[in-house]
Design a protein around this motif. Structure first.
Motif, PDB file in Angstrom:
ATOM      1  N   CYS A   1       0.840  -1.446   0.157  1.00 55.51           N
ATOM      2  CA  CYS A   1      -0.236   0.084   0.060  1.00 55.51           C
ATOM      3  C   CYS A   1       1.171   1.479   0.281  1.00 55.51           C
ATOM      4  CB  CYS A   1      -0.967  -0.162   0.879  1.00 55.51           C
ATOM      5  SG  CYS A   1      -1.839   1.621   1.692  1.00 55.51           S
ATOM      6  N   HIS A   2       0.545   2.487  -0.835  1.00 56.22           N
ATOM      7  CA  HIS A   2       0.929   3.447  -1.166  1.00 56.22           C
ATOM      8  C   HIS A   2      -0.149   4.306  -0.785  1.00 56.22           C
ATOM      9  CE1 HIS A   2       5.168   1.450  -2.514  1.00 56.22           C
ATOM     10  NE2 HIS A   2       3.619   0.607  -3.774  1.00 56.22           N
ATOM     11  N   SER A   3       0.922   5.021  -0.071  1.00 58.06           N
ATOM     12  CA  SER A   3      -0.039   6.547  -0.295  1.00 58.06           C
ATOM     13  C   SER A   3       0.259   8.199   0.574  1.00 58.06           C
ATOM     14  CB  SER A   3      -0.997   6.477   1.913  1.00 58.06           C
ATOM     15  OG  SER A   3      -1.700   5.000   2.248  1.00 58.06           O
ATOM     16  N   CYS A   4      -0.678   8.849  -0.020  1.00 57.06           N
ATOM     17  CA  CYS A   4      -0.211  10.265  -0.841  1.00 57.06           C
ATOM     18  C   CYS A   4      -1.039  11.292   0.389  1.00 57.06           C
ATOM     19  CB  CYS A   4       0.392  10.141  -2.086  1.00 57.06           C
ATOM     20  SG  CYS A   4      -0.038  11.982  -2.884  1.00 57.06           S
ATOM     21  N   HIS A  18      -4.553   6.239  -1.829  1.00 56.31           N
ATOM     22  CA  HIS A  18      -3.911   4.932  -2.175  1.00 56.31           C
ATOM     23  C   HIS A  18      -3.438   4.054  -3.094  1.00 56.31           C
ATOM     24  CE1 HIS A  18      -4.456   5.770   2.591  1.00 56.31           C
ATOM     25  NE2 HIS A  18      -5.845   5.487   2.174  1.00 56.31           N
ATOM     26  N   ARG A  19      -2.500   3.420  -2.957  1.00 56.27           N
ATOM     27  CA  ARG A  19      -2.029   2.558  -4.481  1.00 56.27           C
ATOM     28  C   ARG A  19      -1.984   1.198  -3.605  1.00 56.27           C
ATOM     29  NH1 ARG A  19       1.925   2.635  -9.948  1.00 56.27           N
ATOM     30  NH2 ARG A  19       1.231   0.413  -9.803  1.00 56.27           N
ATOM     31  N   GLU A  21      -1.305  -2.366  -4.305  1.00 58.49           N
ATOM     32  CA  GLU A  21      -0.632  -2.974  -5.352  1.00 58.49           C
ATOM     33  C   GLU A  21       0.037  -5.081  -3.836  1.00 58.49           C
ATOM     34  OE1 GLU A  21       2.622  -0.155  -6.730  1.00 58.49           O
ATOM     35  OE2 GLU A  21       3.035  -1.844  -5.005  1.00 58.49           O
TER      36      GLU A  21
END
Length: 88
Positions: A1-4, A18-19, A21
């Motif tokens: 999980c990637h968050s910005c 959120h991305r 994967e």
């Protein structure tokens, strides 16, 4: 999980992207999913003023969903209020 996160402090608004994967056995991205969430926050006294303006009374704000009055240092607050009864 990637968050910005993007925060607008003047408007009291935060947008979080959120991305998520899913990786295959080789560590390569097999699937990806995106989700955007928006969060608006209010200060304790803003909530109290809004509730009073809407006709609520006996407003109680508790810090972190506990039993003490909400204050600096609490990450969240629970708000309880009663609607005024009709005055005859």
């Amino acid at each position: 999980c990637h968050s910005c996160n993007e925060i607008d402090r003047c408007e009291q608004l935060m947008e979080v992207q959120h991305r998520f994967e899913i990786l295959d056995a080789d560590g390569k991205i097999a699937e990806a999913e995106y989700k955007t969430s928006r969060l608006r926050w209010y200060a304790k006294y803003e909530i109290e003023l809004l509730l009073k303006a809407a006709g609520f009374e006996q407003i109680e704000t508790l810090g972190d969903f506990g039993e003490e009055e909400a204050g600096d240092g609490h990450m969240a607050m629970a708000v309880f209020a009663k609607m005024e009864t009709a005055k005859i």
